[in-house]
Design an enzyme around this catalytic site. Structure first.
Site, short mmCIF file in Angstrom:
data_model
loop_
_atom_site.label_atom_id
_atom_site.label_comp_id
_atom_site.label_asym_id
_atom_site.label_seq_id
_atom_site.Cartn_x
_atom_site.Cartn_y
_atom_site.Cartn_z
N ASP A 35 0.85 -1.19 0.00
CA ASP A 35 0.00 0.00 0.00
C ASP A 35 0.89 1.24 0.00
O ASP A 35 1.90 1.28 0.70
CB ASP A 35 -0.90 -0.02 1.25
CG ASP A 35 -2.02 0.99 1.17
OD1 ASP A 35 -1.73 2.21 1.16
OD2 ASP A 35 -3.19 0.57 1.12
N ILE A 36 0.52 2.25 -0.78
CA ILE A 36 1.35 3.47 -0.85
C ILE A 36 1.17 4.34 0.39
O ILE A 36 1.97 5.25 0.62
CB ILE A 36 1.10 4.28 -2.13
CG1 ILE A 36 -0.34 4.75 -2.21
CG2 ILE A 36 1.50 3.50 -3.37
CD1 ILE A 36 -0.59 5.80 -3.29
N ASN A 92 -12.95 -3.77 2.30
CA ASN A 92 -13.88 -2.66 2.45
C ASN A 92 -14.80 -2.71 1.24
O ASN A 92 -14.33 -2.72 0.10
CB ASN A 92 -13.14 -1.32 2.48
CG ASN A 92 -12.25 -1.20 3.71
OD1 ASN A 92 -12.61 -1.64 4.78
ND2 ASN A 92 -11.09 -0.61 3.54
N GLY A 98 -15.29 2.78 3.60
CA GLY A 98 -13.93 3.27 3.38
C GLY A 98 -13.31 2.83 2.06
O GLY A 98 -12.14 3.10 1.82
N GLN A 99 -14.06 2.16 1.19
CA GLN A 99 -13.51 1.77 -0.10
C GLN A 99 -13.33 3.02 -0.96
O GLN A 99 -14.26 3.80 -1.13
CB GLN A 99 -14.41 0.77 -0.81
CG GLN A 99 -13.80 0.24 -2.11
CD GLN A 99 -14.67 -0.80 -2.80
OE1 GLN A 99 -15.79 -1.10 -2.38
NE2 GLN A 99 -14.15 -1.35 -3.88
N HIS A 105 -10.45 -5.48 -3.53
CA HIS A 105 -9.10 -5.65 -2.99
C HIS A 105 -9.17 -5.98 -1.52
O HIS A 105 -10.07 -5.57 -0.80
CB HIS A 105 -8.23 -4.42 -3.23
CG HIS A 105 -8.77 -3.13 -2.67
ND1 HIS A 105 -9.80 -2.44 -3.26
CD2 HIS A 105 -8.40 -2.42 -1.58
CE1 HIS A 105 -10.05 -1.35 -2.56
NE2 HIS A 105 -9.23 -1.31 -1.53
N LEU A 106 -8.21 -6.77 -1.09
CA LEU A 106 -8.08 -7.21 0.29
C LEU A 106 -6.85 -6.55 0.89
O LEU A 106 -5.78 -6.57 0.28
CB LEU A 106 -7.91 -8.73 0.35
CG LEU A 106 -7.73 -9.32 1.74
CD1 LEU A 106 -9.08 -9.43 2.43
CD2 LEU A 106 -7.08 -10.69 1.65
N HIS A 107 -7.01 -5.98 2.08
CA HIS A 107 -5.87 -5.43 2.82
C HIS A 107 -5.34 -6.51 3.76
O HIS A 107 -6.12 -7.17 4.45
CB HIS A 107 -6.32 -4.25 3.69
CG HIS A 107 -6.83 -3.07 2.94
ND1 HIS A 107 -6.08 -1.95 2.71
CD2 HIS A 107 -8.04 -2.84 2.38
CE1 HIS A 107 -6.80 -1.07 2.04
NE2 HIS A 107 -8.00 -1.59 1.82
#
Length: 119
Positions: A35-36, A92, A98-99, A105-107
């Site tokens: 993640d950036i 999300n 919060g998406q 995508h999965l965090h």
């Protein structure tokens, strides 16, 4: 159209190699990258190579890809050294959750204490 790359989708561009990312794993169906704006020492996003706007749409259309993403989450955690200490996986789904990028995508988060419930 779901499943097809979207010209305006940041994550589709990462899959296509048009936008740089720090890729940590890649399979036939997934790409995992840092993640950036990390929220923990380990913060990796795992995305399907196919475009679906959120986790619910992906699960309805391609449940095996959801399973692939979850399998990759464990491998990312192991490679980052957080499998034994614990890690969190989060989808999300929708802007209210919060998406901000509407490509499923999965965090994967770990490497620090993660309180419950999250913010």
């Amino acid at each position: 159209m779901a499943g097809e790359p979207q010209a305006d989708c940041l994550f589709c561009k990462i899959v296509a190699g048009e936008v740089p990312a720090t890729i940590v794993r890649e399979t036939a169906t997934t790409v995992a990258f840092r993640d950036i704006n990390p929220q923990a020492p380990t913060h990796v996003l795992i995305i399907p190579k196919v475009h679906h706007p959120d986790a619910a749409a992906l699960a309805a259309a391609e449940p095996q890809v959801v399973a692939d993403i979850l399998c990759e989450a464990r491998k990312v955690a192991a490679e980052d050294g957080v499998e034994e200490t614990g890690y969190r996986v989060v989808f999300n789904t929708g802007s209210g959750a919060g998406q901000t990028v509407f490509h499923a995508h999965l965090h994967v988060l770990g490497g620090r204490g993660l309180q419950w419930p999250p913010g």
